[in-house]
Design a protein around this motif. Structure first.
Motif, PDB file in Angstrom:
ATOM      1  N   LYS A  95     -57.025  -1.098  39.213  1.00 53.24           N
ATOM      2  CA  LYS A  95     -56.745  -0.075  39.812  1.00 53.24           C
ATOM      3  C   LYS A  95     -55.674   0.975  39.169  1.00 53.24           C
ATOM      4  CE  LYS A  95     -57.681  -1.945  44.611  1.00 53.24           C
ATOM      5  NZ  LYS A  95     -57.060  -2.349  45.871  1.00 53.24           N
ATOM      6  N   ASN A  96     -54.686   0.112  38.497  1.00 48.57           N
ATOM      7  CA  ASN A  96     -53.613   0.967  37.858  1.00 48.57           C
ATOM      8  C   ASN A  96     -54.327   1.768  36.623  1.00 48.57           C
ATOM      9  OD1 ASN A  96     -51.786   0.110  39.816  1.00 48.57           O
ATOM     10  ND2 ASN A  96     -50.962  -1.531  38.326  1.00 48.57           N
ATOM     11  N   ILE A  97     -55.146   1.069  36.205  1.00 46.88           N
ATOM     12  CA  ILE A  97     -55.718   1.648  34.799  1.00 46.88           C
ATOM     13  C   ILE A  97     -56.509   2.930  35.326  1.00 46.88           C
ATOM     14  CG2 ILE A  97     -57.563   1.337  33.212  1.00 46.88           C
ATOM     15  CD1 ILE A  97     -56.621  -1.698  32.923  1.00 46.88           C
ATOM     16  N   GLU A  98     -57.417   2.590  36.221  1.00 44.04           N
ATOM     17  CA  GLU A  98     -58.117   4.107  36.574  1.00 44.04           C
ATOM     18  C   GLU A  98     -57.298   5.111  37.040  1.00 44.04           C
ATOM     19  OE1 GLU A  98     -61.604   4.173  36.432  1.00 44.04           O
ATOM     20  OE2 GLU A  98     -61.172   2.250  35.414  1.00 44.04           O
ATOM     21  N   LYS A  99     -56.260   4.747  38.031  1.00 41.24           N
ATOM     22  CA  LYS A  99     -55.295   5.816  38.376  1.00 41.24           C
ATOM     23  C   LYS A  99     -54.847   6.272  37.003  1.00 41.24           C
ATOM     24  CE  LYS A  99     -51.428   6.371  41.556  1.00 41.24           C
ATOM     25  NZ  LYS A  99     -50.576   5.891  42.519  1.00 41.24           N
ATOM     26  N   THR A 100     -54.150   5.668  36.104  1.00 43.60           N
ATOM     27  CA  THR A 100     -53.601   6.086  35.099  1.00 43.60           C
ATOM     28  C   THR A 100     -54.556   6.903  34.062  1.00 43.60           C
ATOM     29  OG1 THR A 100     -52.146   4.096  35.250  1.00 43.60           O
ATOM     30  CG2 THR A 100     -51.892   5.636  33.204  1.00 43.60           C
ATOM     31  N   LYS A 101     -55.652   6.629  34.005  1.00 45.01           N
ATOM     32  CA  LYS A 101     -56.631   7.299  33.100  1.00 45.01           C
ATOM     33  C   LYS A 101     -56.736   8.598  33.635  1.00 45.01           C
ATOM     34  CE  LYS A 101     -59.536   3.775  31.244  1.00 45.01           C
ATOM     35  NZ  LYS A 101     -60.834   3.193  31.170  1.00 45.01           N
ATOM     36  N   LYS A 102     -56.756   8.750  35.037  1.00 44.19           N
ATOM     37  CA  LYS A 102     -56.706  10.089  35.686  1.00 44.19           C
ATOM     38  C   LYS A 102     -55.749  11.136  35.460  1.00 44.19           C
ATOM     39  CE  LYS A 102     -60.476   8.450  39.156  1.00 44.19           C
ATOM     40  NZ  LYS A 102     -60.497   8.514  40.756  1.00 44.19           N
ATOM     41  N   ALA A 103     -54.596  10.348  35.666  1.00 42.40           N
ATOM     42  CA  ALA A 103     -53.462  11.192  35.667  1.00 42.40           C
ATOM     43  C   ALA A 103     -52.991  11.621  34.098  1.00 42.40           C
ATOM     44  CB  ALA A 103     -52.235  10.157  35.886  1.00 42.40           C
TER      45      ALA A 103
ATOM     46  N   LYS B 215     -44.477  14.737  27.027  1.00 45.05           N
ATOM     47  CA  LYS B 215     -43.580  13.502  27.508  1.00 45.05           C
ATOM     48  C   LYS B 215     -44.113  12.806  28.406  1.00 45.05           C
ATOM     49  CE  LYS B 215     -39.222  15.177  25.310  1.00 45.05           C
ATOM     50  NZ  LYS B 215     -37.897  15.587  25.608  1.00 45.05           N
ATOM     51  N   LYS B 216     -44.565  13.223  29.302  1.00 44.10           N
ATOM     52  CA  LYS B 216     -45.054  12.525  30.634  1.00 44.10           C
ATOM     53  C   LYS B 216     -46.422  12.303  30.233  1.00 44.10           C
ATOM     54  CE  LYS B 216     -42.700  15.208  34.193  1.00 44.10           C
ATOM     55  NZ  LYS B 216     -42.854  16.009  35.385  1.00 44.10           N
ATOM     56  N   LYS B 217     -47.109  12.884  29.537  1.00 47.25           N
ATOM     57  CA  LYS B 217     -48.556  12.350  29.030  1.00 47.25           C
ATOM     58  C   LYS B 217     -48.375  11.043  28.025  1.00 47.25           C
ATOM     59  CE  LYS B 217     -52.808  14.323  27.502  1.00 47.25           C
ATOM     60  NZ  LYS B 217     -53.330  14.747  28.741  1.00 47.25           N
ATOM     61  N   PHE B 218     -47.549  11.174  27.300  1.00 45.33           N
ATOM     62  CA  PHE B 218     -47.160  10.078  26.433  1.00 45.33           C
ATOM     63  C   PHE B 218     -46.843   8.794  27.067  1.00 45.33           C
ATOM     64  CE2 PHE B 218     -44.424   7.623  23.376  1.00 45.33           C
ATOM     65  CZ  PHE B 218     -45.378   7.177  22.521  1.00 45.33           C
ATOM     66  N   LYS B 219     -46.086   9.111  28.338  1.00 49.69           N
ATOM     67  CA  LYS B 219     -45.490   7.796  29.056  1.00 49.69           C
ATOM     68  C   LYS B 219     -46.644   7.408  29.659  1.00 49.69           C
ATOM     69  CE  LYS B 219     -42.600   5.347  31.427  1.00 49.69           C
ATOM     70  NZ  LYS B 219     -43.353   4.801  32.177  1.00 49.69           N
ATOM     71  N   LEU B 220     -47.486   8.094  30.150  1.00 52.11           N
ATOM     72  CA  LEU B 220     -48.781   7.699  30.910  1.00 52.11           C
ATOM     73  C   LEU B 220     -49.658   6.985  29.995  1.00 52.11           C
ATOM     74  CD1 LEU B 220     -49.551  10.791  33.187  1.00 52.11           C
ATOM     75  CD2 LEU B 220     -48.786   8.322  33.984  1.00 52.11           C
TER      76      LEU B 220
ATOM     77  N   GLN C  38     -48.574   5.213  27.535  1.00 53.16           N
ATOM     78  CA  GLN C  38     -47.835   3.893  27.159  1.00 53.16           C
ATOM     79  C   GLN C  38     -48.096   2.960  28.372  1.00 53.16           C
ATOM     80  OE1 GLN C  38     -43.656   5.353  26.522  1.00 53.16           O
ATOM     81  NE2 GLN C  38     -43.847   4.511  24.305  1.00 53.16           N
ATOM     82  N   ASP C  39     -48.052   3.577  29.446  1.00 50.66           N
ATOM     83  CA  ASP C  39     -48.351   2.567  30.795  1.00 50.66           C
ATOM     84  C   ASP C  39     -49.814   2.134  30.755  1.00 50.66           C
ATOM     85  OD1 ASP C  39     -45.696   2.966  31.720  1.00 50.66           O
ATOM     86  OD2 ASP C  39     -46.300   4.565  33.150  1.00 50.66           O
ATOM     87  N   LEU C  40     -50.657   2.981  30.419  1.00 46.98           N
ATOM     88  CA  LEU C  40     -51.962   2.616  30.309  1.00 46.98           C
ATOM     89  C   LEU C  40     -52.365   1.571  29.307  1.00 46.98           C
ATOM     90  CD1 LEU C  40     -55.009   3.335  31.110  1.00 46.98           C
ATOM     91  CD2 LEU C  40     -54.981   4.845  29.300  1.00 46.98           C
TER      92      LEU C  40
ATOM     93  N   ALA D 261     -50.082  -0.802  28.220  1.00 43.75           N
ATOM     94  CA  ALA D 261     -49.456  -1.960  28.728  1.00 43.75           C
ATOM     95  C   ALA D 261     -50.423  -2.582  29.927  1.00 43.75           C
ATOM     96  CB  ALA D 261     -48.236  -1.550  29.453  1.00 43.75           C
ATOM     97  N   TYR D 262     -50.728  -1.734  30.727  1.00 40.74           N
ATOM     98  CA  TYR D 262     -51.849  -2.182  32.027  1.00 40.74           C
ATOM     99  C   TYR D 262     -53.201  -3.023  31.181  1.00 40.74           C
ATOM    100  CZ  TYR D 262     -49.234   0.612  35.437  1.00 40.74           C
ATOM    101  OH  TYR D 262     -48.382   1.020  35.899  1.00 40.74           O
ATOM    102  N   SER D 263     -53.587  -2.232  30.135  1.00 41.67           N
ATOM    103  CA  SER D 263     -54.845  -2.800  29.684  1.00 41.67           C
ATOM    104  C   SER D 263     -54.675  -4.151  28.786  1.00 41.67           C
ATOM    105  CB  SER D 263     -55.594  -1.594  28.590  1.00 41.67           C
ATOM    106  OG  SER D 263     -55.727  -0.549  29.267  1.00 41.67           O
ATOM    107  N   LYS D 264     -53.450  -4.110  28.023  1.00 50.00           N
ATOM    108  CA  LYS D 264     -53.025  -5.314  27.423  1.00 50.00           C
ATOM    109  C   LYS D 264     -52.825  -6.396  28.154  1.00 50.00           C
ATOM    110  CE  LYS D 264     -49.445  -6.888  24.194  1.00 50.00           C
ATOM    111  NZ  LYS D 264     -48.958  -8.375  24.866  1.00 50.00           N
ATOM    112  N   GLU D 265     -52.042  -6.159  29.397  1.00 49.48           N
ATOM    113  CA  GLU D 265     -52.124  -7.339  30.337  1.00 49.48           C
ATOM    114  C   GLU D 265     -53.105  -7.897  30.920  1.00 49.48           C
ATOM    115  OE1 GLU D 265     -49.630  -8.583  34.579  1.00 49.48           O
ATOM    116  OE2 GLU D 265     -49.196  -6.410  33.715  1.00 49.48           O
TER     117      GLU D 265
END
Length: 210
Positions: free
Chosen positions: A170-178, A186-191, A193-195, A197-201
């Motif tokens: 769910k986090n991956i799908e939500k972050t992809k859209k964001a 900067k915000k795009k880069f942070k998102l 990075q989050d994507l 991290a989620y994918s790696k985990e």
């Protein structure tokens, strides 16, 4: 089909009124109990004695309850209330027309998909009621193929792992859209990075490496 020994068969219908009167539920939920449920039947009682088990456990009886519904889309808080307030371990078979759904409560409700009677396949596996109960939870609740293959962890660990995998998806799908919507670098880069991290985990968990 559910292949249970004949020694466990009960087939005793329970009056709805007598049943819900013993439940601590709201008036609204009692009304739904009456309007949505047609009949309740104790199909099977699983005990150490009628299954010829050797080991004593804290679980003394597992009941298989068949609940015939008037409405397929009914409030499952009714089932949760029954499970939480009953001293026995309960496996529910919800029936609507020619379909059946398995429901089991273990800290929260877990439901199988709706299926035909012929598709339903539940078996008893274990040398004690505790082991049988854990295996029933796995059969009903564990639907992620990667988790189902991990036989070296407990059922609680399996459920926790499955919940985490589902949350990551769910986090991956939500972050992809964001990421696609975000305009600020900067915000795009942070998102992004989050994507990553989620994918790696998610990869680590589904590969069984975490």
């Amino acid at each position: 089909m559910i292949d249970l020994p004949g020694s466990t068969r009960v087939d005793r219908r329970l009056p709805k009124e007598a049943f819900y009167k013993h439940l601590s539920i709201s008036a609204a939920l009692k009304a739904k109990f009456v309007s949505d449920i047609d009949r309740i039947t104790i199909k099977n009682s699983l005990t150490k004695e009628n299954l010829n088990l050797v080991d004593d456990t804290d679980i003394k009886e597992i009941l298989v309850l068949s609940i015939e519904l008037k409405e397929k889309d009914f409030d499952k808080k009714i089932v949760e209330a029954i499970a939480r307030q009953n001293p026995h371990k309960l496996l529910f078979l919800l029936r609507y027309e020619d379909q059946v759904q398995c429901v089991i409560y273990h800290s929260k409700l877990y439901c199988s998909k709706w299926m035909s009677e012929e598709e339903l396949a539940l078996t008893l596996k274990g040398n004690s009621l505790n082991e049988i109960w854990d295996d029933l939870i796995q059969q009903v609740a564990i639907h992620n193929e990667n988790v189902a293959k991990m036989n070296q962890i407990s059922v609680n660990e399996e459920l926790k792992l499955q919940d985490r995998i589902e949350q990551l998806i769910k986090n991956i799908e939500k972050t992809k859209k964001a990421v696609w919507k975000e305009k600020q670098p900067k915000k795009k880069f942070k998102l992004y990075q989050d994507l990553q991290a989620y994918s790696k985990e998610l990869k680590e968990l589904t590969d069984g490496q975490a």
